[in-house]
Write a protein that holds these residues in place. Structure first.
Motif, PDB file in Angstrom:
ATOM      1  N   ILE A 196      22.635  49.095  42.718  1.00 34.49           N
ATOM      2  CA  ILE A 196      22.511  49.703  41.396  1.00 34.49           C
ATOM      3  C   ILE A 196      23.455  50.884  41.207  1.00 34.49           C
ATOM      4  N   THR A 197      23.634  51.712  42.228  1.00 34.99           N
ATOM      5  CA  THR A 197      24.482  52.893  42.079  1.00 34.99           C
ATOM      6  C   THR A 197      25.963  52.601  42.349  1.00 34.99           C
ATOM      7  N   GLY A 198      26.261  51.439  42.894  1.00 38.19           N
ATOM      8  CA  GLY A 198      27.661  51.074  43.155  1.00 38.19           C
ATOM      9  C   GLY A 198      27.935  49.635  42.792  1.00 38.19           C
ATOM     10  N   PRO A 199      27.622  49.227  41.552  1.00 35.84           N
ATOM     11  CA  PRO A 199      27.773  47.815  41.181  1.00 35.84           C
ATOM     12  C   PRO A 199      29.230  47.391  41.085  1.00 35.84           C
ATOM     13  N   SER A 200      29.523  46.193  41.589  1.00 37.73           N
ATOM     14  CA  SER A 200      30.908  45.693  41.536  1.00 37.73           C
ATOM     15  C   SER A 200      30.971  44.225  41.143  1.00 37.73           C
ATOM     16  N   ALA A 201      29.826  43.595  40.902  1.00 41.59           N
ATOM     17  CA  ALA A 201      29.803  42.158  40.623  1.00 41.59           C
ATOM     18  C   ALA A 201      30.576  41.797  39.370  1.00 41.59           C
ATOM     19  N   CYS A 202      30.547  42.672  38.353  1.00 36.90           N
ATOM     20  CA  CYS A 202      31.228  42.342  37.099  1.00 36.90           C
ATOM     21  C   CYS A 202      32.712  42.101  37.318  1.00 36.90           C
ATOM     22  N   ARG A 203      33.347  43.005  38.038  1.00 37.96           N
ATOM     23  CA  ARG A 203      34.776  42.847  38.286  1.00 37.96           C
ATOM     24  C   ARG A 203      35.065  41.642  39.164  1.00 37.96           C
TER      25      ARG A 203
END
Length: 276
Positions: A70-77
């Motif tokens: 939650i504090t370091g999301p990267s899935a979108c990219r």
């Protein structure tokens, strides 16, 4: 209250609904839920999550990716969804599908600016992860990949106790300090009786651009010894390579052929481990 009839672990976990903390949305039918975990940040856990989701989708499976970092999301990219937004319908969160048909849910799909920090305490972080599972409309999936945050804190504990994981894929690099930290996550997983499917060793080597030789870049402890000590299997080894580290910008299709083949083997090993 747990709804055991809709749980992917139904009949396998040994718990009854009165003692189980798992919650399920009866509208969702998810056959296998795989957590991807590492005690250490920066070892490529999210990249492995994305590559696993993409490989499973290419095999014809219906796949989802839940970004629990939650504090370091990267899935979108990594999924090519920068600038996209999730929405709610009938009090349910609707995941966003990427061009591969993978359903993705990440906090960055709900933020107006992906660069803004998420400054929440543990309880709010844990509740967000629960919402992404119980209050999201995943529908029917063959596989749901859960990209977990580093460490053994609140969110990891919430994922293991609230989501019916079929198994965990551990990610590490061949460095003594990292292996020590990853061992903490391995032991946490064993304490909570969640199956470990195996280990992906990332940044295992580099490939010489001239002769193609594999060159080890870390002078760490022997990987075989680490696997034996922790009683887990090696799913595969990935090199340090610009086409992997640049996947968020350049896409999965640009990854070198030999690396793609290795990840096909890793994915097959994960599927086999689930069937055991």
């Amino acid at each position: 209250m747990a709804d055991c009839s809709s749980c992917p672990s139904h009949g396998k976990c040994g718990n009854d609904s009165g003692k189980c903390g798992i919650e399920n949305n009866p509208l969702n039918k998810v056959k296998n839920i795989i957590g991807v975990m590492s005690g250490k940040g920066g070892v490529g856990k999210s990249t492995v999550s994305a590559m696993l989701a993409k490989e499973l989708a290419q095999k014809g499976f219906s796949v989802g990716l839940l970004d629990a970092d939650i504090t370091g999301p990267s899935a979108c990219r990594l999924m090519g969804l920068t600038g996209k937004r999730a929405f709610a319908e009938n009090n349910l969160i609707i995941p966003v599908e990427n061009e591969d048909g993978i359903k993705v849910l990440s906090l960055n799909l709900m933020l107006p600016d992906e660069n803004q920090p998420v400054v929440w305490r543990g309880a709010m972080l844990s509740n967000c992860v629960k919402q992404f599972w119980v209050e999201a409309l995943w529908g029917e999936l063959d596989y749901l990949i859960v990209d977990m945050p580093p460490g053994t804190g609140d969110i990891s504990l919430t994922v293991m106790q609230s989501i019916p994981l079929s198994g965990i894929v551990m990610v590490s690099i061949p460095q003594d300090m990292v292996n020590m930290i990853v061992s903490k996550s391995i032991n946490m997983t064993k304490m909570l009786n969640v199956p470990i499917l195996g280990l992906v060793e990332n940044m295992s080597y580099i490939i010489c651009p001239h002769c193609g030789e594999k060159i080890k870049i870390y002078d760490g402890e022997n990987t075989t010894e680490f696997l034996i000590q922790n009683e887990i299997a090696l799913l595969g080894e990935l090199p340090t390579d610009v086409t992997v580290s640049g996947m968020a910008d350049n896409g999965y299709s640009n990854i070198k052929a030999e690396i793609a083949e290795e990840f096909k083997r890793i994915t097959n090993n994960v599927i086999s481990a689930l069937e055991c």
